[in-house]
Design a protein around this motif. Structure first.
Motif, PDB file in Angstrom:
ATOM      1  N   ASP A   1      -2.833   1.162  -4.181  1.00 17.98           N
ATOM      2  CA  ASP A   1      -2.437  -0.216  -3.869  1.00 17.98           C
ATOM      3  C   ASP A   1      -1.660  -0.788  -5.042  1.00 17.98           C
ATOM      4  OD1 ASP A   1      -3.801  -0.495  -1.301  1.00 17.98           O
ATOM      5  OD2 ASP A   1      -5.643  -0.370  -2.473  1.00 17.98           O
TER       6      ASP A   1
ATOM      7  N   ILE B   1       6.077   2.719  -0.206  1.00 22.27           N
ATOM      8  CA  ILE B   1       5.144   1.635   0.099  1.00 22.27           C
ATOM      9  C   ILE B   1       5.482   1.024   1.454  1.00 22.27           C
ATOM     10  CG2 ILE B   1       4.669   1.076  -2.306  1.00 22.27           C
ATOM     11  CD1 ILE B   1       6.700  -1.183  -2.138  1.00 22.27           C
TER      12      ILE B   1
ATOM     13  N   THR C   1       0.841  -1.190   0.000  1.00 17.72           N
ATOM     14  CA  THR C   1       0.000   0.000   0.000  1.00 17.72           C
ATOM     15  C   THR C   1       0.880   1.246   0.000  1.00 17.72           C
ATOM     16  OG1 THR C   1      -1.763  -1.129   1.221  1.00 17.72           O
ATOM     17  CG2 THR C   1      -1.775   1.279   1.269  1.00 17.72           C
ATOM     18  N   VAL C   2       0.468   2.236  -0.774  1.00 19.85           N
ATOM     19  CA  VAL C   2       1.199   3.503  -0.808  1.00 19.85           C
ATOM     20  C   VAL C   2       0.960   4.241   0.507  1.00 19.85           C
ATOM     21  CG1 VAL C   2       1.457   5.725  -1.967  1.00 19.85           C
ATOM     22  CG2 VAL C   2       0.994   3.663  -3.307  1.00 19.85           C
TER      23      VAL C   2
END
Length: 323
Positions: free
Chosen positions: A269, A138, A123-124
């Motif tokens: 994502d 991330i 996930t960012v």
């Protein structure tokens, strides 16, 4: 004395005496007698005092009850706050699990089409607002199997590659960056080139494909995928589509504007490909490009010719991730 008799005080006193005598006569003539009169008189005098005393007692009781009940109210509030915190945590866990399930579902088809791929969903968690090429951080790092130059994708297509790895986080360079060089392939015409970033297009979320042969038939709408040359990116990853094609002002080749398949600047994502068949991490595409430039200088070969000769001539099998 005469002054006193003429004063209002004397008149009030006479009035009180008359009232008192009247009450005494009434009490004496009533069935209860003088005792009843005395009782009525005391009741009349004490009733207002009793009312005032009762009001004061009631107010005092309410005032002190606030302090008596404060402890129990505080405990009740703490219990309610604990319940709210627990529900909020459950909501966070639910949303996290839901997002992870969506990621796994989203990339299941890619895994089925490419059994040699090893994935790590991510996930960012951060972006630099001053970074014009869309790089981001991330929530996965070396502890999760992420390595330098691992490709980063979504179900739509290629996003970029890992360029800095920490224990629990990593930084990703996108295909909008001018430092990126991706061996690319037109799936319609089989023409090859290099996809890279361009400062004048990055803020629009676009990149370029350069070193396209002048005689090629690349056209607007063609699908561009990775060629797999160099071993940094697997073959067949969707990069995007051609939105414009024109001669390069600085060479004899063509240059195409590419609309990436993924919205690079807003992606949330991603999936890191930690391993794939033919992966090579010893040299990056940039290093290979530099090596090709040195070879061109030594042999006198033009850049487009050298690039074209280094690309595979066999059409790669295109892997189109699920939308």
């Amino acid at each position: 004395m005469q002054d006193f008799i003429k004063s209002w005080r004397f008149k009030v006193l006479i009035a009180l005496v008359i009232v008192l005598v009247a009450f005494m006569i009434r009490g004496a003539t009533s069935e209860e007698g003088l005792a009843g009169f005395t009782s009525q008189l005391m009741s009349t005098i004490t009733a207002p005092l009793q009312k005032i005393s009762s009001s004061i007692a009631h107010g005092a009781t309410e005032f002190f009850s606030q302090f008596v009940n404060a402890s129990s109210i505080k405990e009740e509030n703490e219990e309610l706050q604990a319940q709210i915190n627990e529900l909020n945590q459950k909501l966070v866990d639910y949303e996290k699990i839901k997002a992870e399930n969506e990621q796994y579902k989203q990339f299941l088809e890619i895994k089925e089409l490419n059994p040699d791929y090893q994935f790590e969903t991510a996930t960012v968690i951060g972006r630099d607002p001053n970074e014009r090429f869309g790089s981001f951080t991330i929530d996965k790092g070396s502890l999760h199997g992420v390595s330098f130059e691992d490709p980063v994708i979504t179900s739509a297509g290629l996003v970029g590659r890992v360029y800095e790895v920490g224990l629990t986080s990593s930084k990703v360079m996108t295909i909008l960056d001018v430092s990126t060089n991706v061996g690319a392939y037109d799936s319609q015409t089989q023409d090859t080139g290099i996809v890279t970033g361009y400062a004048g297009l990055a803020d629009q979320g676009l990149c370029r494909m350069i070193y396209i042969d002048r005689e090629s038939s690349v056209a607007v709408g063609d699908l561009i995928t990775t060629s797999g040359s160099g071993g940094t990116y697997p073959q067949g990853l969707v990069i995007g589509t051609v939105t414009d094609i024109r001669p390069d002002d600085h060479s004899v080749s063509l240059v195409a504007t590419i609309q990436p398949a993924e919205d690079i600047l807003n992606v949330k994502d991603v999936v890191v490909i930690t391993s794939f068949l033919g992966q090579k991490s010893s040299l990056s595409d940039e290093e290979q490009a530099e090596g090709s430039s040195d070879a061109e200088a030594a042999s006198g070969t033009t850049a487009p010719e050298a690039t074209a000769s280094s690309e595979t001539t066999t059409p790669p099998e295109t892997t189109t991730p699920a939308a």
